[in-house]
Write an enzyme that holds these catalytic residues in place. Structure first.
Site, PDB file in Angstrom:
ATOM      1  N   LYS A 107      13.088 -51.812 -13.726  1.00 17.66           N
ATOM      2  CA  LYS A 107      14.258 -51.097 -13.202  1.00 17.66           C
ATOM      3  C   LYS A 107      15.455 -52.033 -13.131  1.00 17.66           C
ATOM      4  O   LYS A 107      16.571 -51.658 -13.462  1.00 17.66           O
ATOM      5  CB  LYS A 107      13.953 -50.514 -11.818  1.00 17.66           C
ATOM      6  CG  LYS A 107      13.103 -49.252 -11.895  1.00 17.66           C
ATOM      7  CD  LYS A 107      12.565 -48.818 -10.554  1.00 17.66           C
ATOM      8  CE  LYS A 107      11.562 -47.671 -10.751  1.00 17.66           C
ATOM      9  NZ  LYS A 107      10.755 -47.379  -9.586  1.00 17.66           N
TER      10      LYS A 107
ATOM     11  N   GLN B 121      10.254 -48.605  -3.366  1.00 12.74           N
ATOM     12  CA  GLN B 121       9.133 -48.527  -4.311  1.00 12.74           C
ATOM     13  C   GLN B 121       7.856 -48.112  -3.570  1.00 12.74           C
ATOM     14  O   GLN B 121       7.469 -48.747  -2.594  1.00 12.74           O
ATOM     15  CB  GLN B 121       8.942 -49.885  -5.003  1.00 12.74           C
ATOM     16  CG  GLN B 121       7.866 -49.900  -6.055  1.00 12.74           C
ATOM     17  CD  GLN B 121       8.199 -49.012  -7.258  1.00 12.74           C
ATOM     18  OE1 GLN B 121       9.297 -49.052  -7.789  1.00 12.74           O
ATOM     19  NE2 GLN B 121       7.241 -48.197  -7.670  1.00 12.74           N
TER      20      GLN B 121
ATOM     21  N   ASP C 220      16.411 -41.243  -5.588  1.00 10.26           N
ATOM     22  CA  ASP C 220      15.087 -40.771  -6.010  1.00 10.26           C
ATOM     23  C   ASP C 220      14.917 -39.274  -5.752  1.00 10.26           C
ATOM     24  O   ASP C 220      13.983 -38.657  -6.259  1.00 10.26           O
ATOM     25  CB  ASP C 220      13.997 -41.526  -5.239  1.00 10.26           C
ATOM     26  CG  ASP C 220      13.337 -42.595  -6.085  1.00 10.26           C
ATOM     27  OD1 ASP C 220      13.427 -42.505  -7.321  1.00 10.26           O
ATOM     28  OD2 ASP C 220      12.729 -43.505  -5.496  1.00 10.26           O
TER      29      ASP C 220
END
Ligand code: NDP
Length: 281
Positions: free
Chosen positions: A51, A95, A118
Site C-alpha cells: 500500500k 490494517q 476503507d
C-alpha cells in the site's frame, strides 16, 4: 474473454496520479494516508508495504504507525484520535486483523467517517444503504469498476452475489442495486445455489471456498467476477469459480490472481484522493 484486472488497476492508478498532481498544483494539497499496523503478522506487513509503495507512486503521502502487539486499546484509540485531528491526513487505514485483546469494532468506529477510506464505518455503511455520498469499501468499488471496464450494462439485468460479508457481498449487492440490477444475495444457507447462479447475467462470487461456483452453472454469456482468494494444497491460488469450465460459458470472467485483487489497493488510493478533494469543500 478475460477481464484484465491488472490493466484496469494500472489505468485507475494513473488517473489518481494525474488528479493528485492537479490537486497539489492547484491547491497545494497533498493527500495523506495514515496507516496503522499492530503486531508482526508477515502477511499484514506485506500488505502495508504494498500500500505504501502504491501511495508513493501515486503522489500520496503515506504515514505508517507500526505498533507492538502489546499496545492497549486506549493507546490505539489515542492514535486514531490524533490522526482524526491531523489536517495533513485525509484517510486512515487500520490494517486488520487486530490482536484479540483489541475490540476491532470500537477501533473502526473511532475513525472519523470523513477519513474512513476503507468504508467500514457504520456511518458510511448507512450512507451506502441510503444512496448517500460517503466512502464506499474498496473491493466492491473495484468490482464495479471491472464491470464498467467491459461495458457491462447493469440496468434490468439479473445479478447474483454469492457471499454476504460486510466488506464484499452486502456492499456490492447494494451497488449493483443502485445501478438498477435485480439482485439476489446468496449465502451458505441458500437452498439451490446452482439454480440461482444459473439465472444470473452477472455473477459476483465472494465465498472464500475454491471452486464453490461450478462452471456448468454459469448462464451462457454471463459476466463473472471472482473475488475469492484461496490457497490450494499445491500452493497455487484459486478463485471461488471453476475457472476453465466457467470461462467457456461466460462472455467475460475475471481470473484469480489478476482480477479483483489488484483493484482493491487502487480504489483505496482513489478514496484517499477523494477525501483530500472533499477537504477543500
Ligand atoms: P467471509 O468469510 O466473510 O464471507 C463468506 C461468505 O460466503 C459468507 O456470507 C458465507 O455464508 C458464504 N458462503 C460460505 N460457503 C458457502 C457456500 N458453500 N455456498 C454459498 N455461500 C457460502 O468472506 P469475505 O467476504 O471476507 O471474502 C470472500 C472471499 O473474497 C475470500 O476468499 C477472501 O479472501 C476474498 N477477498 C478478496 C479481496 C480482494 O481484494 N480480492 C478482498 C476481500 C476478500 P454465511 O454468511 O451463511 O456464512
Amino acid at each position: 474473454m478475460m477481464i484484465d484486472g491488472k490493466a484496469v488497476a494500472k489505468q485507475v492508478r494513473e488517473e489518481v496520479r494525474r488528479d493528485t498532481e492537479r490537486l497539489r498544483n492547484d491547491h497545494g494539497v497533498v493527500p495523506g494516508l495514515g496507516v496503522v499496523l499492530v503486531g508482526e503478522d508477515p502477511a499484514s506487513r506485506l500488505y502495508v508495504r504494498n500500500k505504501e509503495k502504491a501511495c508513493t507512486e501515486a503522489g500520496i503521502r503515506s504515514v505508517e504507525h507500526l505498533l507492538p502487539a502489546s499496545v492497549t486499546q486506549h493507546e490505539l484509540l489515542d492514535l486514531i484520535e490524533r490522526l482524526n485531528q491531523d489536517p495533513a491526513i485525509h484517510g486512515i487505514l487500520v490494517q486488520l486483523p487486530l490482536p484479540d485483546s483489541i475490540a476491532t469494532d470500537r477501533i473502526l468506529e473511532a475513525v472519523s467517517p470523513d477519513k474512513d477510506v476503507d468504508g467500514f464505518h457504520p456511518v458510511n455503511q448507512g450512507l451506502l444503504l441510503s444512496g448517500g455520498t460517503g466512502f464506499r469499501p474498496c473491493t466492491p468499488l473495484g468490482i464495479m469498476r471491472l464491470l464498467d471496464s467491459v461495458g457491462c450494462e447493469l440496468k434490468g439485468k439479473t445479478a447474483v452475489v454469492v457471499g454476504r460479508s460486510n466488506i464484499v457481498g452486502k456492499p456490492v449487492a447494494l451497488m449493483l442495486l443502485e445501478r438498477h440490477a435485480t439482485v439476489t444475495l446468496c449465502h451458505s444457507r441458500t437452498a439451490d445455489l446452482g439454480a440461482e447462479v444459473g439465472r444470473a447475467d452477472v455473477v459476483v462470487a465472494a465465498v472464500g471456498k475454491a471452486h464453490a461456483i461450478r462452471g456448468e452453472w454459469i448462464k451462457p454469456g454471463a459476466v463473472v467476477i471472482d473475488v475469492g482468494i484461496n490457497r490450494l494444497p499445491t500452493g497455487k491460488l484459486a478463485g471461488d469459480v471453476e475457472f476453465e469450465s466457467a470461462r467457456e460459458r461466460a462472455s467475460w470472467i475475471s481470473p484469480v490472481p489478476g482480477g479483483v485483487g489488484p483493484m482493491t489497493i487502487c480504489m483505496l488510493l482513489s478514496n484517499t484522493l477523494l477525501s483530500a478533494q472533499r477537504s477543500l469543500e
